[in-house]
Structures are given as structure tokens and as C-alpha cells.
Write an enzyme that holds these catalytic residues in place. Sequence first.
Site, PDB file in Angstrom:
ATOM      1  N   THR A   1      -0.495   2.228  -3.765  1.00 62.88           N
ATOM      2  CA  THR A   1      -1.066   1.131  -3.666  1.00 62.88           C
ATOM      3  C   THR A   1      -2.276   1.007  -3.971  1.00 62.88           C
ATOM      4  O   THR A   1      -2.165   1.632  -4.119  1.00 62.88           O
ATOM      5  CB  THR A   1      -0.644   0.290  -2.836  1.00 62.88           C
ATOM      6  OG1 THR A   1       0.541   0.372  -2.085  1.00 62.88           O
ATOM      7  CG2 THR A   1      -1.066  -0.755  -2.167  1.00 62.88           C
TER       8      THR A   1
ATOM      9  N   VAL B   1       9.762  -7.254   1.540  1.00 65.01           N
ATOM     10  CA  VAL B   1       7.832  -7.234   1.632  1.00 65.01           C
ATOM     11  C   VAL B   1       6.849  -7.264   2.855  1.00 65.01           C
ATOM     12  O   VAL B   1       7.517  -6.743   4.049  1.00 65.01           O
ATOM     13  CB  VAL B   1       7.885  -9.329   2.308  1.00 65.01           C
ATOM     14  CG1 VAL B   1       6.633  -9.466   1.999  1.00 65.01           C
ATOM     15  CG2 VAL B   1       8.265  -9.651   1.047  1.00 65.01           C
ATOM     16  N   GLY B   2       6.381  -5.845   2.153  1.00 65.54           N
ATOM     17  CA  GLY B   2       4.793  -5.219   2.814  1.00 65.54           C
ATOM     18  C   GLY B   2       3.535  -6.137   3.605  1.00 65.54           C
ATOM     19  O   GLY B   2       4.174  -7.588   3.096  1.00 65.54           O
TER      20      GLY B   2
ATOM     21  N   GLY C   1      -0.590   1.563   3.410  1.00 69.25           N
ATOM     22  CA  GLY C   1      -0.487   2.188   4.911  1.00 69.25           C
ATOM     23  C   GLY C   1       0.899   1.972   4.881  1.00 69.25           C
ATOM     24  O   GLY C   1       1.389   0.971   3.665  1.00 69.25           O
TER      25      GLY C   1
ATOM     26  N   GLY D   1       3.342  -0.472   5.736  1.00 72.01           N
ATOM     27  CA  GLY D   1       3.012  -2.173   6.181  1.00 72.01           C
ATOM     28  C   GLY D   1       3.354  -2.959   6.605  1.00 72.01           C
ATOM     29  O   GLY D   1       2.987  -3.536   7.342  1.00 72.01           O
TER      30      GLY D   1
HETATM   31  N1  ASP Z   1       1.783  -1.127   2.197  1.00 72.44           N
HETATM   32  C1  ASP Z   1       2.600  -0.800   1.194  1.00 72.44           C
HETATM   33  C2  ASP Z   1       3.818  -1.906   2.103  1.00 72.44           C
HETATM   34  O1  ASP Z   1       4.214  -1.478   2.988  1.00 72.44           O
HETATM   35  C3  ASP Z   1       3.317   0.251   0.790  1.00 72.44           C
HETATM   36  C4  ASP Z   1       1.517   1.566   0.486  1.00 72.44           C
HETATM   37  O2  ASP Z   1       0.457   0.956  -0.013  1.00 72.44           O
HETATM   38  O3  ASP Z   1       1.722   2.383   0.512  1.00 72.44           O
HETATM   39  O4  ASP Z   1       4.372  -2.299   1.065  1.00 72.44           O
END
Ligand code: ASP
Length: 337
Positions: free
Chosen positions: A202, A231-232, A254, A256
Site C-alpha cells: 500500500t 473495504v479496508g 497494515g 486494515g
Molecule cells: N491497509 C490495507 C488494507 O487493509 C493493506 C495494506 O496496507 O497493505 O486494505
Amino acid sequence: MTHPRSAHRSLPLLLLGLLALGGLAACAATPEPASLPESPRAVLVVHGGAGTLDRTAMTPELEQAYRDALEGALRAGHAVLSEGGRAMDAVEAALLPLEDSPLFNAGHGAVLTADRICELDASVMDGATGLAGAVAGVRTVRHPIRAARAVMEHSEHVLLAGQGADAFAAAQGLEQVENAWFQTERRREQLEQALADDKFGTVGCVALDAEGHLAAGTTTGGMTAKRFGRVGDSPIIGAGTWAEDGVCGVSATGWGEFFIRGAVASTVAARMKFGGAPLAEAAHATIHGDLTSRGGTGGIVALDADGRVAAPFNTPGMYRGWITAEGEVTVRIWTDR
Ligand code: ASP
């Protein structure tokens, strides 16, 4: 990011070292030292995702490619700021090349859902106005970060999702692509191998402009093999993204669900605003205290109103970097370098 439950299933593959980036399992969390690191000063900070970045599987060429991409993003944002541009424009300028890079889990190179499509989430927040915009689950707008900004600037809403968000972006004249454009061979293989990649990646950015305004943005493909429609935190204002003039800007990466439940990005600001904590302390307490104690994994990049940087994470690595007003760049992947 990998869903930790799926990451466990892919352990043998990880051990084979087939993947450059390991699954982000909660058990792999390696908290930073309890003492707070010094806060460097910068005008712009970016992240490219957090997770178990397996050093043994990272070739020197791949590592250099990540470092170059992060530096390129920092310089693109810095170019806007050094010409007196707005923090919001700098955030967009830094995130566009990262959305186009196949290295990161955003735009081209985003992870796939279990149904083998890309569904992208993004958000922006402008600390000067308090306005925010976000899109969730978009499938055809090439630059979700632009779509998020368009929601902020050209609609009465904060968050548009799915087909409605893509249609809005198209009506705004934003470039549309086939969903296949986002998909890379690497991501397809990762999905097939374990229905769980190791992808974090991300991307996010916080900028501070010459007038003292803060802005933040975050853009992602979400978590590999996520359920269609999931949805994150990245498009959720207060969870994945926050910007408030006079306080701080935050972009998160991270697992989400934990970031949403912990309202991570706005909690950092609240600790500063209501508790009087300096940024480093607020960021550290939120990631190494709240998030870690709830079993969440990931990290944030943040800038305060004086340009102090904080970039705590509780995973072995987080792609990150910052640039000073003078153009001096720092890029780090692991805790030590
Ligand atoms: N935070 C993002 C999600 O959960 C994923 C990531 O940061 O790698 O969609």
C-alpha cells in the site's frame, strides 16, 4: 497486505523463499525498541507498505528498485512543494508514480481479490480545509488517488464505492482502464500460490507546504485474496488517513480491520491535540501500544506541523522515506536501514 490467516497457509512457500516479501503474520511482529527514535525533520514522507520483508529473498536489484521508486515519489512531491505548491498537490504528485509502479500494492501491481480482480481503495484529506475524499472498491479508474481527490473537490460526499465511484471518476474525466491493466503476472502467481500474497505495498504520503498546511493520502489494492466487496482502512478517514493543520498528517498501512477498529490515524492526532503528546510519542503509543496489544500489524508515516517525522511499525519492515525542504532524501526498509 496478506491476511495473516492466509499467510499461515502459505508458510511452506515462504520458507522456500519464493517470494521477496513475506506474509504479514501477527506472530512475526517485531516491535521497535521502547525508546523513541529521534524525529527527523522533513516536508514530505511516504510509505510503500509494511510487512515481513524477508531480507534473504530480497535481491540487491529488487531492493534498489524499491529504494529508487520511493526516492522518485519523494522528489515528485518535493518538486511541487519547492515551487510553493500546496501540500495536497504534493501528496498527489508523490502517489501517482507509486500507483503506476508494479512494485507496490496500489494501482498497477495491486493485489487480487479471491475472485481474481483488482478492487482499489484510496483516500485523501486536506488539513487546511478539513475536507476529505475517498473511493472504495474501484475497478477501472487508473489513478484511485485522483478519484479520491475528485470526490473531495467535486462532490458533496466523502466516500463513494464500487460502480458508482468508477462512474463518478469517469464523469470527472479521469482516465479509465480495463481491470487487467492493474493486474501483473507476479500478483496472479501470488494469488495462485497461496491465495495469499505477501503484499503489503500500500502506498501513502503526508506533506507539509510552505504555508504550514498538511495533507495526507493513501492508496491500495487492499489485502490479497480479500473477499469481493471488502473495504479496508485506506479509504476510511480517521483509520488509514488523517490530516489536520496545526496537529499532524498520517497515512497508515497494515492489517486494515485493526486500523479501522482502532481509528488509528485520527488517534495519533487526538493524542497530540487532547493529550499534548509530541508526534513521536503519539505515534509510538498508537502503533506499539494500542495496535500491537489488539493483535494488529502494520505501521504509519506521519508529519507534524513543524515537519517532524514519525514512522513506527510493528512488522519487520516498512518501506518508507522522507525528504527535507532542501531535498535531502532518506529511504528505509527495515528497522536499521
Ligand atoms: N491497509 C490495507 C488494507 O487493509 C493493506 C495494506 O496496507 O497493505 O486494505
